[in-house]
Design a protein around this motif. Sequence first.
Motif, mmCIF file in Angstrom:
data_model
loop_
_atom_site.group_PDB
_atom_site.id
_atom_site.type_symbol
_atom_site.label_atom_id
_atom_site.label_comp_id
_atom_site.label_asym_id
_atom_site.label_seq_id
_atom_site.Cartn_x
_atom_site.Cartn_y
_atom_site.Cartn_z
ATOM 1 N N GLU A 245 1.008 -1.489 0.141
ATOM 2 C CA GLU A 245 0.106 -0.170 -0.146
ATOM 3 C C GLU A 245 1.273 1.309 0.475
ATOM 4 O O GLU A 245 0.845 2.132 -0.937
ATOM 5 N N ARG A 248 2.828 1.652 -3.067
ATOM 6 C CA ARG A 248 1.120 2.270 -3.939
ATOM 7 C C ARG A 248 1.088 4.029 -3.805
ATOM 8 O O ARG A 248 1.207 4.656 -5.152
ATOM 9 N N GLU A 249 1.169 4.214 -2.634
ATOM 10 C CA GLU A 249 0.642 5.636 -2.280
ATOM 11 C C GLU A 249 2.432 6.311 -2.885
ATOM 12 O O GLU A 249 1.974 7.920 -2.810
ATOM 13 N N ASP B 140 -12.375 -2.782 -9.881
ATOM 14 C CA ASP B 140 -10.950 -2.160 -9.093
ATOM 15 C C ASP B 140 -9.622 -2.042 -10.071
ATOM 16 O O ASP B 140 -9.549 -0.970 -9.848
ATOM 17 N N ARG B 141 -9.314 -2.665 -10.962
ATOM 18 C CA ARG B 141 -8.076 -2.583 -11.808
ATOM 19 C C ARG B 141 -8.434 -1.385 -12.819
ATOM 20 O O ARG B 141 -7.450 -0.859 -12.789
ATOM 21 N N GLU B 144 -7.629 1.583 -11.096
ATOM 22 C CA GLU B 144 -6.013 0.875 -10.477
ATOM 23 C C GLU B 144 -5.074 1.549 -12.173
ATOM 24 O O GLU B 144 -3.954 2.176 -11.912
ATOM 25 N N ARG B 145 -5.738 1.136 -12.712
ATOM 26 C CA ARG B 145 -5.199 1.222 -14.558
ATOM 27 C C ARG B 145 -4.955 2.636 -14.890
ATOM 28 O O ARG B 145 -4.682 3.389 -15.859
ATOM 29 N N GLN B 146 -5.875 3.292 -13.875
ATOM 30 C CA GLN B 146 -6.435 4.883 -14.424
ATOM 31 C C GLN B 146 -6.561 4.702 -15.572
ATOM 32 O O GLN B 146 -6.615 6.263 -16.783
ATOM 33 N N ARG B 149 -12.356 6.668 -14.083
ATOM 34 C CA ARG B 149 -12.543 7.586 -12.845
ATOM 35 C C ARG B 149 -13.783 7.878 -12.384
ATOM 36 O O ARG B 149 -14.704 7.765 -13.491
#
Lengths: 270, 197
Positions: A245, A248-249, B140-141, B144-146, B149
């Motif tokens: 985490e 990631r941050e 969610d994935r 995460e991969r943007q 949003r």
Amino acid sequence: MREVPEPAGVSEAQGDARPPEPDPDGGPFGRSTATPYTVKVPGFEGPLDLLLTLAHRGDVDLSAIPLADLARDLLERTKRRLDLPEATEALWMLAALVEMKAKLLLPKPPPAEPLPEPETADLPAQLEAQMAEYRAFREAAEALRALEEVQQRIFLRPPQDPGPADLPLVGLSLDELFRAFAAVLERARRNQAAEVVTEPIRVVDRMAAILQAVRRAPEGITFDELFPEQVTTVMIVVTFLALLELIRERKVRAEQDGPLAPIRVRAVAA
Amino acid sequence: MMDAGTPTGVAVEATAASDVALVRLAAAVESVLFVAGGPVPARRLAEVTGASPEDVERAVAVLHARLADSGLLVQAVAGGYQLGTRPEHADVVRRFLQTEHRERLSRGALEVLAIIAYRQPCTRGDIEQLRGARSDWHIDRLLERQLIRAVGRREALGRPVLFGTTDLFLRYFGLRDLRDLPPLGDRGVQALLDTLG
């Protein structure tokens, strides 16, 4: 490959949820190149995501399917060959199944006021319309796949001088981090007899502790130093999650000078 | 899609090649796109070259034509232009960079992404109803991969989060903007697949 399920009646035939026929309307793009996790347990044989879908719709009776067998099977498979994204997806699907089954087995509260029934007369028509819509999106997904394939063959000039914050994992692959994690876990297994504590360990607390430790050490600390000598499995898992985490941050970085060199964790300058 | 770089409504006139100023402008644009390494809006190109936006568009068309038999191409992506390597040389470039094939999106993730792209803004519930399957993992994935949003919340029971696609989504698929998505339905998508061969 998601198929039109029988709207009703399938769940009585428990232990016999046949994998549906290939969708005749699947079109030329019906066959996918992706190989989904296929499972074979009493009561179901087919892709794991199909099982999840059918269970979600109530078209397959989860109480008749031994999820423990399924879990064992998936575990065996990852031991033979570990594809991390694939295994993660399978794990997520399995967890969703377990959650559904748990709910199924718990006594249900008395039903609330029944919702007004939709016009049942045009239900087949509604289902058909929904399927047609879904098929359109499935085709759109195939089109996106084609665009993805082209675009992945086009390379741009990488931006110059990436700042350190852009490289949270320096010279280190996820696999190596995973191996280091497995080594610490092995240490815990040897000390297992000492495991009696049931203190709650929270990811946020471990994140704070790691941050504090790395900020005190300008040279960073080694991966092993993240874990106390007498360590419980729960503590390791939570600490590892906390580390991921933080990476990631972009609050910490993990670095490795070369293969098999110790992994160092450092604070990222704010 | 290979010709996504041809700006719409800009004719590559025969006179353009002979126009020395335009050729110079095309070269200047090329230099900027080279260092940028990502999409640069036409407005920004006009700003730094001192040319009018119309001339920039014409210069891009000239550049596009000139690069035709080179190893590079100019693409209209995410509201700008970018310079990239030609896909036909991907294998050579990969060998040089010693990179693996990039990780592709899973089938399920692509489905969820398609629904969001065409239906945006839409909620988790909208997506799951259409797919008839749980989609949290994929959502969610994608977050995460943007590629998607949260763009707000629907004013309905539970105020569910609304999702939309990102700028990175356009870059990932080489799309100029959302109107560049193939029309939903068999014909639009089929047409796109045909052009891609």
